[in-house]
Design an enzyme around this catalytic site. Structure first.
Site, PDB file in Angstrom:
ATOM      1  N   ASP A  26      47.873 -71.269   0.686  1.00  0.00           N
ATOM      2  CA  ASP A  26      47.553 -71.215   2.116  1.00  0.00           C
ATOM      3  C   ASP A  26      46.989 -72.554   2.594  1.00  0.00           C
ATOM      4  OD1 ASP A  26      47.394 -70.056   4.594  1.00  0.00           O
ATOM      5  OD2 ASP A  26      45.541 -68.964   4.196  1.00  0.00           O
ATOM      6  N   GLY A  27      47.223 -72.856   3.865  1.00  0.00           N
ATOM      7  CA  GLY A  27      46.608 -74.035   4.478  1.00  0.00           C
ATOM      8  C   GLY A  27      47.566 -75.168   4.804  1.00  0.00           C
ATOM      9  N   ASN A  28      48.867 -74.928   4.658  1.00  0.00           N
ATOM     10  CA  ASN A  28      49.843 -75.989   4.972  1.00  0.00           C
ATOM     11  C   ASN A  28      49.753 -76.421   6.437  1.00  0.00           C
ATOM     12  OD1 ASN A  28      50.795 -75.665   2.406  1.00  0.00           O
ATOM     13  ND2 ASN A  28      52.698 -74.639   2.991  1.00  0.00           N
ATOM     14  N   GLY A  29      49.669 -75.428   7.333  1.00  0.00           N
ATOM     15  CA  GLY A  29      49.643 -75.720   8.767  1.00  0.00           C
ATOM     16  C   GLY A  29      48.406 -76.523   9.138  1.00  0.00           C
ATOM     17  N   TRP A  42      46.620 -78.376   7.183  1.00  0.00           N
ATOM     18  CA  TRP A  42      46.721 -79.712   6.573  1.00  0.00           C
ATOM     19  C   TRP A  42      47.463 -80.651   7.516  1.00  0.00           C
ATOM     20  CZ3 TRP A  42      50.540 -83.140   5.290  1.00  0.00           C
ATOM     21  CH2 TRP A  42      50.205 -84.173   4.402  1.00  0.00           C
ATOM     22  N   HIS A  74      54.286 -77.797   5.230  1.00  0.00           N
ATOM     23  CA  HIS A  74      55.136 -76.982   4.347  1.00  0.00           C
ATOM     24  C   HIS A  74      55.916 -77.872   3.378  1.00  0.00           C
ATOM     25  CE1 HIS A  74      53.960 -73.530   6.594  1.00  0.00           C
ATOM     26  NE2 HIS A  74      54.652 -73.818   7.675  1.00  0.00           N
ATOM     27  N   LEU A  77      58.635 -70.066 -19.146  1.00  0.00           N
ATOM     28  CA  LEU A  77      57.743 -69.646 -18.062  1.00  0.00           C
ATOM     29  C   LEU A  77      58.551 -68.812 -17.072  1.00  0.00           C
ATOM     30  CD1 LEU A  77      55.035 -70.079 -16.334  1.00  0.00           C
ATOM     31  CD2 LEU A  77      56.207 -72.030 -15.303  1.00  0.00           C
ATOM     32  N   ARG A  79      43.398 -68.444  -4.324  1.00  0.00           N
ATOM     33  CA  ARG A  79      43.808 -68.646  -2.932  1.00  0.00           C
ATOM     34  C   ARG A  79      43.192 -69.947  -2.423  1.00  0.00           C
ATOM     35  NH1 ARG A  79      44.989 -64.640   2.039  1.00  0.00           N
ATOM     36  NH2 ARG A  79      45.544 -66.240   3.549  1.00  0.00           N
ATOM     37  N   ARG A  82      40.928 -63.434   1.281  1.00  0.00           N
ATOM     38  CA  ARG A  82      41.610 -62.147   1.441  1.00  0.00           C
ATOM     39  C   ARG A  82      42.951 -62.211   0.718  1.00  0.00           C
ATOM     40  NH1 ARG A  82      41.199 -64.286   6.779  1.00  0.00           N
ATOM     41  NH2 ARG A  82      43.056 -65.476   7.368  1.00  0.00           N
TER      42      ARG A  82
HETATM   43  C1  IPE Z   1      49.429 -65.561   3.333  1.00  0.00           C
HETATM   44  O1  IPE Z   1      49.036 -66.572   4.192  1.00  0.00           O
HETATM   45  C2  IPE Z   1      50.882 -65.686   3.020  1.00  0.00           C
HETATM   46  C3  IPE Z   1      51.256 -66.867   2.258  1.00  0.00           C
HETATM   47  C4  IPE Z   1      50.456 -67.746   1.740  1.00  0.00           C
HETATM   48  C5  IPE Z   1      52.651 -67.021   2.051  1.00  0.00           C
HETATM   49  P1  IPE Z   1      48.902 -66.318   5.768  1.00  0.00           P
HETATM   50  O2  IPE Z   1      48.430 -67.593   6.348  1.00  0.00           O
HETATM   51  O3  IPE Z   1      50.149 -65.760   6.304  1.00  0.00           O
HETATM   52  O4  IPE Z   1      47.781 -65.178   5.820  1.00  0.00           O
HETATM   53  P2  IPE Z   1      46.713 -64.829   6.946  1.00  0.00           P
HETATM   54  O5  IPE Z   1      47.476 -64.629   8.217  1.00  0.00           O
HETATM   55  O6  IPE Z   1      45.764 -65.971   7.029  1.00  0.00           O
HETATM   56  O7  IPE Z   1      46.046 -63.599   6.433  1.00  0.00           O
HETATM   57  C1  IPE Z   2      50.793 -71.141   3.986  1.00  0.00           C
HETATM   58  O1  IPE Z   2      50.320 -72.046   4.922  1.00  0.00           O
HETATM   59  C2  IPE Z   2      52.298 -71.110   3.936  1.00  0.00           C
HETATM   60  C3  IPE Z   2      52.895 -69.943   4.603  1.00  0.00           C
HETATM   61  C4  IPE Z   2      52.256 -68.889   5.020  1.00  0.00           C
HETATM   62  C5  IPE Z   2      54.333 -69.966   4.787  1.00  0.00           C
HETATM   63  P1  IPE Z   2      50.104 -71.633   6.437  1.00  0.00           P
HETATM   64  O2  IPE Z   2      51.334 -71.945   7.190  1.00  0.00           O
HETATM   65  O3  IPE Z   2      49.606 -70.243   6.540  1.00  0.00           O
HETATM   66  O4  IPE Z   2      48.954 -72.650   6.860  1.00  0.00           O
HETATM   67  P2  IPE Z   2      47.685 -72.339   7.757  1.00  0.00           P
HETATM   68  O5  IPE Z   2      46.986 -71.155   7.153  1.00  0.00           O
HETATM   69  O6  IPE Z   2      48.205 -72.040   9.132  1.00  0.00           O
HETATM   70  O7  IPE Z   2      46.874 -73.572   7.685  1.00  0.00           O
HETATM   71 MG    MG Z   3      47.755 -69.409   6.518  1.00  0.00          MG
END
Ligand code: IPE
Ligand code: IPE
Ligand code: MG
Length: 235
Positions: A13-16, A18, A30, A124, A177, A183
């Protein structure tokens, strides 16, 4: 590294965020995220982990703007096409878990080609949760049980395990996570009943091989009891 760790799950999580922190469009995050997967797979091979499951795209993620979804699907497809030979040469068995009926046909085609090509790889198992949600997986499993006409008296946890997408692998010992959220967001909800959790503030593109190793070391120190009074490791 005394205790064997069989299965690690990672909620990437956190690509967006970043990307947004750098004034870049979300897809740049991504793109970086995909590179990280390669790095962590290398670490998993080095640490002799049997199974690693990456949460790449949830069923709920289909509700994101079409442009973002399309880019994620394209990245996935391109990454798989590029990596398939590396998977074979490194002994990595690729497996998708998730709802295939919701996948675009061209992406699913590449996924299934990669699964076939790596079916006999032994080093693996790299599972990718794509179009995945734990509740959907459970519902699909229950539907299979009904279709198979399994009688209530014959239905137990083993039956359920055998009907889930994860039927070939043990349950996750550790779930990591990134990005500070604490969560599951519908990840392996049945399988994580006794998993250990490791949360880190690092956004997925900033997560490192070193921190992955750190998470495994942290796991080694934990005492797992499975409801009993002394430590007992299930096999
Ligand atoms: C969970 O991340 C799904 C993935 C990492 C692929 P989200 O960013 O979608 O989850 P929420 O919305 O913060 O719970
Ligand atoms: C996780 O990063 C990747 C996917 C859910 C596809 P997010 O895209 O949820 O990044 P944030 O949480 O918005 O930073
Ligand atoms: Mg996210």
């Amino acid at each position: 590294m005394s205790r064997i760790i069989k299965h690690v799950g990672i909620i990437m999580d956190g690509n967006g965020r970043w990307a947004q922190l750098r004034g870049l469009p979300r897809y740049e995050g991504h793109k970086r995220g995909v590179e990280k997967v390669k790095e962590i797979i290398r670490a998993a091979l080095r640490l002799k982990i049997n199974v690693i499951t990456f949460y790449a795209f949830s069923i709920e993620n289909w509700q994101r703007p079409k442009k973002e979804v399309d880019i994620i699907m394209e990245l996935l497809q391109n990454h798989l096409k590029k990596e398939i030979n590396n998977f074979i040469s490194q002994g990595i068995k690729f497996k998708m878990i998730g709802n295939r009926s919701l996948m675009p046909a061209d992406v699913l085609y590449i996924i299934e080609e990669a699964e076939k090509a790596t079916a006999n790889c032994k080093e693996l198992i790299a599972q990718f949760a794509i179009s995945y949600s734990g509740r959907d997986e459970i519902i699909r499993a229950v539907k299979k049980a009904i279709q198979k006409n399994i009688k209530p008296d014959n239905f137990d946890e083993n039956t359920m395990n055998s009907l889930l997408d994860t039927s070939e692998v043990p349950e996750p010992d550790l779930i990591i996570r990134t990005s500070g959220e604490q969560r599951l967001s519908n990840f392996l909800i049945w399988q994580s009943a006794y998993s250990e959790f490791y949360f880190t503030q690092a956004l997925w593109p900033d997560f490192t091989d070193d921190e992955f190793t750190e998470a495994i070391l942290d796991f080694q120190k934990r005492q797992r009891r499975f409801g009993k009074v002394s430590e007992f490791t299930r096999t």
